[in-house]
Design an enzyme around this catalytic site. Structure first.
Site, PDB file in Angstrom:
ATOM      1  N   LYS A  65       0.798  -1.221   0.000  1.00  0.00           N
ATOM      2  CA  LYS A  65       0.000   0.000   0.000  1.00  0.00           C
ATOM      3  C   LYS A  65       0.834   1.277   0.000  1.00  0.00           C
ATOM      4  O   LYS A  65       0.317   2.354  -0.316  1.00  0.00           O
ATOM      5  CB  LYS A  65      -0.962   0.005   1.194  1.00  0.00           C
ATOM      6  CG  LYS A  65      -2.029  -1.076   1.101  1.00  0.00           C
ATOM      7  CD  LYS A  65      -3.028  -0.992   2.243  1.00  0.00           C
ATOM      8  CE  LYS A  65      -4.100  -2.065   2.114  1.00  0.00           C
ATOM      9  NZ  LYS A  65      -5.122  -1.956   3.178  1.00  0.00           N
ATOM     10  N   ASP A 101     -10.251   1.851   1.068  1.00  0.00           N
ATOM     11  CA  ASP A 101     -10.399   1.436   2.465  1.00  0.00           C
ATOM     12  C   ASP A 101     -11.147   2.501   3.263  1.00  0.00           C
ATOM     13  O   ASP A 101     -11.919   2.174   4.171  1.00  0.00           O
ATOM     14  CB  ASP A 101      -9.030   1.207   3.106  1.00  0.00           C
ATOM     15  CG  ASP A 101      -8.388  -0.101   2.679  1.00  0.00           C
ATOM     16  OD1 ASP A 101      -9.123  -0.999   2.220  1.00  0.00           O
ATOM     17  OD2 ASP A 101      -7.149  -0.221   2.795  1.00  0.00           O
TER      18      ASP A 101
END
Length: 284
Positions: A65, A101
């Site tokens: 990420k 997210d």
């Protein structure tokens, strides 16, 4: 045939293939395919560079990420703010990076019955990439005061302080063992297994009550986790990380295909797969 992939290392546990394939089936996207590939940080840039035009999107999990910023262009404001990218969508010139997210956390916490004031007090357990996403999500839900509890408070300050300032959030950092003393309305645990267990044990020893707290534990395997169980006993309203995973996947599918699936379809598929995995373990 258009394709999408989920990348990470390890990747065998990922529910993303189940969720995305369920979305494709429900949307009638019979020509789309979705697969998982084990890719670590060292291999990531070359792997992405070698993908053909049929690959339209990538879901990124740990540990990718942050290294994703070296490849993505452009990067969404929310991904840049959180310092984490979990979604790549192919463009004419390369890959755009985003962070779904955040939307997943917001939707999971909000649910269908969220009843808090206009400025709920927020609590984050942990201080990594997902904790930064949680900080942004809590701000979107109206939090102006957020406490982060972590095993290493100095690392928490390093990870979260600049982001909190950019969000105009009053940030407090406390040791993890004090998390249950924080008077919060909305809480997000981003703790891995050992950290979650430590938080659960400290809560149980304290005898504290968490009535009025809505807690999202981003974990979803072996549900309920020790932390989820302890928090529920203490009176918290607990939300499984599966809900976050489902809602972020809805955002990913829409960005990659242009079609938005019903989140309830993905939730049912995820619950079925988790139940299947439990049965399989019982047969071993």
């Amino acid at each position: 045939m258009p394709r999408a992939l989920v990348l990470g290392s390890p990747i065998g546990h990922s529910l993303s293939p189940v969720l995305h394939r369920a979305a494709y089936a429900s949307l009638g996207l019979t020509d789309w395919a979705y697969a998982a590939h084990d890719v670590d940080e060292a291999a990531f840039p070359a792997f992405v560079a070698g993908l053909g035009p049929q690959v339209r999107g990538l879901s990124l999990t740990m540990p990718l990420k942050e290294i994703a910023f070296t490849v993505a262009d452009p990067v969404s404001d929310r991904a840049r703010g959180a310092g984490a990218i979990n979604t790549f969508v192919r463009t004419e010139s390369g890959w755009s990076g985003d962070n779904t997210d955040i939307a997943g956390i917001v939707a999971a916490l909000r649910g269908a019955d969220l009843e808090v004031g206009p400025a709920p007090v927020g609590l984050v357990l942990g201080a990594g990439a997902t904790a930064r996403s949680a900080l942004v999500a809590l701000r979107e839900l109206g939090s102006r005061e957020i406490t982060a509890c972590a095993r290493h408070t100095d690392r928490a300050w390093d990870s979260l302080e600049e982001l909190a300032e950019s969000l105009d959030v009053q940030l407090t950092v406390r040791p993890l063992i004090e998390w249950f003393d924080v008077s919060a309305d909305l809480a997000v645990s981003t703790l891995p297994g050992a950290g979650g267990l430590a938080a659960a044990e400290s809560l149980a020893r304290s005898g504290s009550r968490l009535a009025g707290v809505r807690l999202l534990d981003v974990a979803y395997a072996d549900w309920p986790t020790p932390l989820a169980s302890a928090a529920a006993v203490a009176g918290a309203q607990v939300v499984s990380g599966l809900h976050m995973l489902v809602h972020q996947a809805v955002e990913q599918v829409e960005q990659m295909t242009g079609h938005r699936p019903d989140w309830r379809t993905l939730l049912a598929a995820g619950e079925d797969e988790l139940a299947r995995r439990v049965r399989a373990l019982g047969q071993d």
